[in-house]
Write a protein that holds these residues in place. Structure first.
Motif, PDB file in Angstrom:
ATOM      1  N   SER A  37       3.785  29.168  -4.049  1.00 26.76           N
ATOM      2  CA  SER A  37       3.433  28.786  -5.425  1.00 26.76           C
ATOM      3  C   SER A  37       4.673  28.358  -6.214  1.00 26.76           C
ATOM      4  CB  SER A  37       2.738  29.951  -6.132  1.00 26.76           C
ATOM      5  OG  SER A  37       3.575  31.084  -6.109  1.00 26.76           O
ATOM      6  N   SER A  53       1.194  37.867  -6.972  1.00 26.60           N
ATOM      7  CA  SER A  53      -0.069  38.597  -7.124  1.00 26.60           C
ATOM      8  C   SER A  53       0.190  40.015  -7.613  1.00 26.60           C
ATOM      9  CB  SER A  53      -0.783  38.646  -5.773  1.00 26.60           C
ATOM     10  OG  SER A  53      -1.808  39.593  -5.813  1.00 26.60           O
ATOM     11  N   SER A  58       5.382  44.482  -3.935  1.00 28.00           N
ATOM     12  CA  SER A  58       6.664  44.243  -4.624  1.00 28.00           C
ATOM     13  C   SER A  58       6.451  43.845  -6.092  1.00 28.00           C
ATOM     14  CB  SER A  58       7.440  43.139  -3.896  1.00 28.00           C
ATOM     15  OG  SER A  58       6.686  41.944  -3.880  1.00 28.00           O
ATOM     16  N   LYS A  87       3.446  43.596   5.290  1.00 24.83           N
ATOM     17  CA  LYS A  87       3.667  44.812   4.483  1.00 24.83           C
ATOM     18  C   LYS A  87       4.761  45.672   5.119  1.00 24.83           C
ATOM     19  CE  LYS A  87       0.490  43.958   1.454  1.00 24.83           C
ATOM     20  NZ  LYS A  87       0.910  43.559   0.114  1.00 24.83           N
ATOM     21  N   LYS A  91      11.925  44.663   5.100  1.00 24.40           N
ATOM     22  CA  LYS A  91      11.807  43.311   5.648  1.00 24.40           C
ATOM     23  C   LYS A  91      13.179  42.700   5.949  1.00 24.40           C
ATOM     24  CE  LYS A  91       7.527  42.532   3.073  1.00 24.40           C
ATOM     25  NZ  LYS A  91       6.817  41.715   2.079  1.00 24.40           N
TER      26      LYS A  91
HETATM   27  C1  LIG Z   1       2.557  30.608   3.257  1.00 18.58           C
HETATM   28  C2  LIG Z   1       2.280  31.756   2.341  1.00 18.58           C
HETATM   29  C3  LIG Z   1       2.364  31.571   0.979  1.00 18.58           C
HETATM   30  C4  LIG Z   1       2.147  32.639   0.093  1.00 18.58           C
HETATM   31  N1  LIG Z   1       2.279  32.426  -1.239  1.00 18.58           N
HETATM   32  C5  LIG Z   1       2.134  33.455  -2.104  1.00 18.58           C
HETATM   33  C6  LIG Z   1       2.375  33.273  -3.489  1.00 18.58           C
HETATM   34  O1  LIG Z   1       2.714  32.192  -3.955  1.00 18.58           O
HETATM   35  N2  LIG Z   1       2.217  34.341  -4.323  1.00 18.58           N
HETATM   36  C7  LIG Z   1       1.852  35.585  -3.831  1.00 18.58           C
HETATM   37  O2  LIG Z   1       1.734  36.521  -4.629  1.00 18.58           O
HETATM   38  N3  LIG Z   1       1.620  35.786  -2.513  1.00 18.58           N
HETATM   39  C8  LIG Z   1       1.778  34.753  -1.640  1.00 18.58           C
HETATM   40  N4  LIG Z   1       1.588  34.942  -0.302  1.00 18.58           N
HETATM   41  C9  LIG Z   1       1.189  36.281   0.180  1.00 18.58           C
HETATM   42  C10 LIG Z   1       2.359  37.289   0.149  1.00 18.58           C
HETATM   43  O3  LIG Z   1       3.480  36.799   0.844  1.00 18.58           O
HETATM   44  C11 LIG Z   1       1.888  38.597   0.791  1.00 18.58           C
HETATM   45  O4  LIG Z   1       0.829  39.127   0.015  1.00 18.58           O
HETATM   46  C12 LIG Z   1       2.970  39.664   0.942  1.00 18.58           C
HETATM   47  O5  LIG Z   1       2.421  40.766   1.589  1.00 18.58           O
HETATM   48  C13 LIG Z   1       3.523  40.162  -0.320  1.00 18.58           C
HETATM   49  O6  LIG Z   1       4.509  41.104   0.041  1.00 18.58           O
HETATM   50  P1  LIG Z   1       4.575  42.552  -0.617  1.00 18.58           P
HETATM   51  O7  LIG Z   1       3.163  43.110  -0.579  1.00 18.58           O
HETATM   52  O8  LIG Z   1       5.548  43.302   0.198  1.00 18.58           O
HETATM   53  O9  LIG Z   1       5.007  42.320  -2.015  1.00 18.58           O
HETATM   54  C14 LIG Z   1       1.805  33.904   0.594  1.00 18.58           C
HETATM   55  C15 LIG Z   1       1.712  34.087   1.985  1.00 18.58           C
HETATM   56  C16 LIG Z   1       1.954  33.031   2.848  1.00 18.58           C
HETATM   57  C17 LIG Z   1       1.875  33.252   4.328  1.00 18.58           C
END
Ligand SMILES: Cc1cc2nc3c(=O)[nH]c(=O)nc-3n(C[C@H](O)[C@H](O)[C@H](O)COP(=O)(O)O)c2cc1C
Length: 309
Positions: A37, A53, A58, A87, A91
């Motif tokens: 995004s 989100s 995080s 998750k 990382k």
């Molecule tokens: C290609 C791709 C794009 C993503 N873009 C977003 C994004 O723009 N915003 C977002 O909140 N999650 C996005 N996600 C999902 C997060 O990377 C994912 O929910 C991740 O688990 C968040 O890490 P955390 O839970 O450790 O914070 C994307 C995932 C992928 C594979």
């Protein structure tokens, strides 16, 4: 009420790159998530944004952070994208990073932007993090792309397209509609549709597009799927994969839509086409498409796209 699945699919038509957004707190704890995004907002002052989100683990760390970095992933970093979309606890454990303006910068990326948090905007189920760019860097590494839920690399696609222009052989296609594959039935045998060129733009009577159009079939091409030599033919055949957008062919045209569950394997004479279709069906279920370069007897599948986590 909008169907969320439809919304996702529709947004997936917008082709993006892939970034990993990183930050580090005063205690030295590093956090990161994969994001597509990312958007540039303003040049003066230099502002960029990314949406996170509220469900992300995080979320709190980034909501509180006064700095973050945008790491633009290169085509060799699909694993890093998957890692930061997971998750997993730490990382960063297996990665080499440096620190700029307080945020972790990953190695091997196409570009990076270290930002101070300029503004945070709560918006729907996401927070918009607007960053002011404090430092940046870039490399020659080709970027990783993301489209319709799949990763892809521009370089391989470019190479395949260049090769397809050089090829003087046949151009064919694996075209799908609602779980059916387009085949030509002739004298009890089946084959994939082919022409002498793709002919997407110019009218060429023997091009694949014109042959299909004349039969009442409109297709849209997604990507090159295979560049392979036909059995006993020195010329390369280039096969695309795509979708049928309109199918209004007369019953006697020879073109048939065959359910993927009942492909008449024994009646497909070309080994090259059988091999290709087998791979297509396998990769289709995994949402993982590659480009095959070689002959029916041997070659290499260059990974073009891998299903996202
Ligand atoms: C290609 C791709 C794009 C993503 N873009 C977003 C994004 O723009 N915003 C977002 O909140 N999650 C996005 N996600 C999902 C997060 O990377 C994912 O929910 C991740 O688990 C968040 O890490 P955390 O839970 O450790 O914070 C994307 C995932 C992928 C594979």
């Amino acid at each position: 009420m909008l169907d969320p699945a439809e919304l996702r699919k529709t947004l997936g038509c917008f082709l993006t790159g892939v970034t990993v957004i990183t930050t580090q707190n005063a205690a030295g704890e590093r956090r990161g998530f994969t994001a597509n995004s990312f958007t540039s907002v303003s040049l003066t002052p230099p502002l960029v944004l990314v949406c996170l989100s509220e469900k992300a683990s995080s979320f709190e760390a980034f909501s509180e952070a006064d700095h973050f970095a945008v790491n633009v992933l290169s085509e060799n970093q699909k694993d890093i994208s998957a890692l930061f979309a997971s998750k997993q606890q730490d990382k960063f454990a297996s990665l080499t990073t440096s620190t700029t303006a307080g945020s972790p910068i990953l190695e091997g990326t196409s570009a990076w932007l270290a930002c101070s948090t300029h503004q945070k905007v709560d918006c729907g189920d996401h927070i918009i993090l607007i960053g002011k760019v404090e430092a940046l860097g870039r490399s020659d590494a080709a970027p990783l792309g993301f489209y319709s839920g799949n990763y892809f690399t521009f370089r391989q696609e470019r190479e395949a397209i260049d090769a397809s222009h050089e090829a003087s052989g046949i151009v064919g296609g694996i075209f799908e509609k609602d779980g059916n594959i387009l085949l030509i039935r002739r004298d009890g045998t089946y084959s994939l549709p082919t022409g002498q060129t793709l002919g997407e733009k110019n009218f060429e009577p023997k091009s694949l597009f014109e042959i299909l159009k004349k039969a009442g079939i409109d297709v849209s091409v997604d990507f090159v799927f295979s560049i392979a030599h036909e059995d006993g033919d020195h010329r390369a055949g280039v096969y695309y994969r795509g979708r049928i957008t309109s199918f209004a062919t007369p019953a006697d045209s020879g073109f048939v839509l065959v359910p993927i569950t009942s492909i008449p394997w024994d009646a497909i004479k070309s080994l090259n086409q059988r091999t290709m279709l087998t791979r297509y069906l396998r990769e289709r279920t995994e949402s993982r498409f590659g480009i095959y370069v070689g002959t029916a007897a041997g070659g290499a599948i260059k990974s073009l796209a891998v299903g996202a986590a």
